[in-house]
Design a protein around this motif. Structure first.
Motif, PDB file in Angstrom:
ATOM      1  N   ASN A   1      -5.633  16.524 -11.886  1.00  0.00           N
ATOM      2  CA  ASN A   1      -4.435  17.121 -12.475  1.00  0.00           C
ATOM      3  C   ASN A   1      -4.673  18.529 -13.026  1.00  0.00           C
ATOM      4  N   TYR A   2      -5.910  18.946 -13.095  1.00  0.00           N
ATOM      5  CA  TYR A   2      -6.247  20.187 -13.787  1.00  0.00           C
ATOM      6  C   TYR A   2      -6.056  21.412 -12.899  1.00  0.00           C
ATOM      7  N   ASP A   3      -5.709  22.529 -13.535  1.00  0.00           N
ATOM      8  CA  ASP A   3      -5.702  23.828 -12.877  1.00  0.00           C
ATOM      9  C   ASP A   3      -7.046  24.492 -13.099  1.00  0.00           C
TER      10      ASP A   3
ATOM     11  N   ALA B   1     -10.454  25.936 -16.882  1.00  0.00           N
ATOM     12  CA  ALA B   1      -9.792  24.722 -16.407  1.00  0.00           C
ATOM     13  C   ALA B   1      -8.913  24.194 -17.529  1.00  0.00           C
ATOM     14  N   PHE B   2      -7.721  23.691 -17.191  1.00  0.00           N
ATOM     15  CA  PHE B   2      -6.788  23.267 -18.228  1.00  0.00           C
ATOM     16  C   PHE B   2      -5.740  22.328 -17.652  1.00  0.00           C
ATOM     17  N   TYR B   3      -5.095  21.614 -18.558  1.00  0.00           N
ATOM     18  CA  TYR B   3      -4.015  20.704 -18.173  1.00  0.00           C
ATOM     19  C   TYR B   3      -3.121  20.473 -19.386  1.00  0.00           C
ATOM     20  N   GLY B   4      -1.813  20.331 -19.138  1.00  0.00           N
ATOM     21  CA  GLY B   4      -0.862  20.070 -20.217  1.00  0.00           C
ATOM     22  C   GLY B   4      -0.247  21.351 -20.748  1.00  0.00           C
TER      23      GLY B   4
ATOM     24  N   ASN C   1       5.125  14.392 -27.164  1.00  0.00           N
ATOM     25  CA  ASN C   1       5.176  14.011 -25.747  1.00  0.00           C
ATOM     26  C   ASN C   1       4.193  14.758 -24.858  1.00  0.00           C
ATOM     27  N   GLU C   2       3.353  15.639 -25.418  1.00  0.00           N
ATOM     28  CA  GLU C   2       2.351  16.310 -24.605  1.00  0.00           C
ATOM     29  C   GLU C   2       1.342  17.026 -25.495  1.00  0.00           C
ATOM     30  N   PHE C   3       0.182  17.303 -24.903  1.00  0.00           N
ATOM     31  CA  PHE C   3      -0.808  18.138 -25.578  1.00  0.00           C
ATOM     32  C   PHE C   3      -1.565  18.923 -24.525  1.00  0.00           C
ATOM     33  N   TYR C   4      -2.605  19.647 -24.928  1.00  0.00           N
ATOM     34  CA  TYR C   4      -3.273  20.609 -24.049  1.00  0.00           C
ATOM     35  C   TYR C   4      -4.778  20.400 -24.095  1.00  0.00           C
ATOM     36  N   VAL C   5      -5.396  20.367 -22.919  1.00  0.00           N
ATOM     37  CA  VAL C   5      -6.853  20.282 -22.825  1.00  0.00           C
ATOM     38  C   VAL C   5      -7.350  21.510 -22.071  1.00  0.00           C
ATOM     39  N   TYR C   6      -8.514  22.032 -22.498  1.00  0.00           N
ATOM     40  CA  TYR C   6      -8.918  23.356 -22.017  1.00  0.00           C
ATOM     41  C   TYR C   6     -10.409  23.566 -22.200  1.00  0.00           C
TER      42      TYR C   6
ATOM     43  N   CYS D   1     -13.483  19.916 -20.597  1.00  0.00           N
ATOM     44  CA  CYS D   1     -12.158  20.156 -21.166  1.00  0.00           C
ATOM     45  C   CYS D   1     -11.856  19.132 -22.257  1.00  0.00           C
ATOM     46  N   GLU D   2     -11.428  19.638 -23.413  1.00  0.00           N
ATOM     47  CA  GLU D   2     -11.092  18.780 -24.547  1.00  0.00           C
ATOM     48  C   GLU D   2      -9.751  19.202 -25.128  1.00  0.00           C
TER      49      GLU D   2
END
Length: 273
Positions: free
Chosen positions: A67-69, A105-108, A116-121, A140-141
């Motif tokens: 799912n990550y970019d 790299a990141f997602y969210g 309803n969402e958060f961010y990992v990076y 990524c955390e």
């Protein structure tokens, strides 16, 4: 060694050849430029201690590196690669010009607070040398901490209304987030690196017959605790009732720092306002 409680999903992304079909890739090399090229290997991991699913968030989606970019920028901040991790693992490999790179790299989606969402990076620096191989490892955390509240069963016996307000982080500014008495979904609160101190206020309306003579019917109990990134904290709000002629009800507050393999109960000093 990584901590035992970390839930880590490993993925290996190898960037070693010349052509991507779906990814956005920018190179200006010709076959005669072989000495000006190098190869990049990216080892990508997802480390999220938030494990579970709420009505609003499937936290397990954040463990799936597909799912990550993935973005690669050169020293001039020019984008050289922009792909989903799932695309990279299934495509022909790629080479890049020699030089220094920033790999992300990141997602969210990152917000000051959300249900309803958060961010990992994560991002790291790397340098590709002529005809060389270079490896960059990303872990990524989440950039947030997770907060929930558990009201002791029986609170409604003594209080007609009760809720918790959270505030005080840099990203929140002057905003306040609320946990109403019937809420169930946690808050994901953006934090600076190293964590931040979160302030809370517990607002209660005591029912007739249980009002402490030294307090108003509507009262607030306030305190604070340290909130760290990639950690889940549960505030337990319990009551104590001392039967007297006037009635007396008080609140006891503890914080559980819940991770995958441990639970630490923290005493929280509080004051009535």
């Amino acid at each position: 060694m990584k901590k035992k409680q970390k839930q880590i999903l490993h993925g290996l992304v190898v960037l070693m050849g010349m052509t991507f079909i779906s990814c956005s890739q920018s190179t200006e090399l010709t076959p005669d430029d072989s000495r000006a090229q190098g190869r990049l290997t990216l080892i990508l991991e997802s480390n999220t201690d938030f494990l579970g699913t709420t009505r609003a968030v499937n936290e397990n989606q954040y463990k799936n590196i597909d799912n990550y970019d993935v973005v690669v920028l050169d020293k001039n901040n020019i984008e050289k690669l922009n792909c989903k991790a799932s695309e990279i693992t299934n495509k022909m490999p790629i080479t890049l010009p020699i030089g220094s790179y920033t790999v992300k790299a990141f997602y969210g989606t990152e917000k000051p607070y959300s249900r309803n969402e958060f961010y990992v990076y994560d991002e790291e620096q790397g340098t590709i040398q002529a005809e060389g191989n270079h490896t960059v490892s990303l872990t990524c955390e989440p950039t947030c901490g997770k907060v929930s509240v558990a009201f002791e069963e029986g609170m409604s016996t003594y209080f007609s209304e009760y809720k918790v307000l959270f505030k005080g982080t840099e990203a929140m500014g002057s905003d306040v987030v609320k946990w109403e008495k019937n809420d169930t979904d946690p808050w994901y609160i953006k934090l600076n690196e190293g964590g931040e101190t979160v302030q809370f206020e517990i607002h209660v309306t005591t029912k007739d017959g249980f009002v402490n003579p030294n307090q108003e019917k509507d009262a607030v109990k306030a305190g604070s605790f340290k909130l760290n990134r990639n950690k889940a904290y549960k505030m337990n709000v319990n009551f104590t009732h001392t039967p007297t002629g006037e009635g007396a009800v008080d609140l006891e507050i503890t914080i559980d720092e819940s991770t995958n393999d441990k639970e630490v109960e923290i005493e929280v000093p509080t004051d009535w306002l």
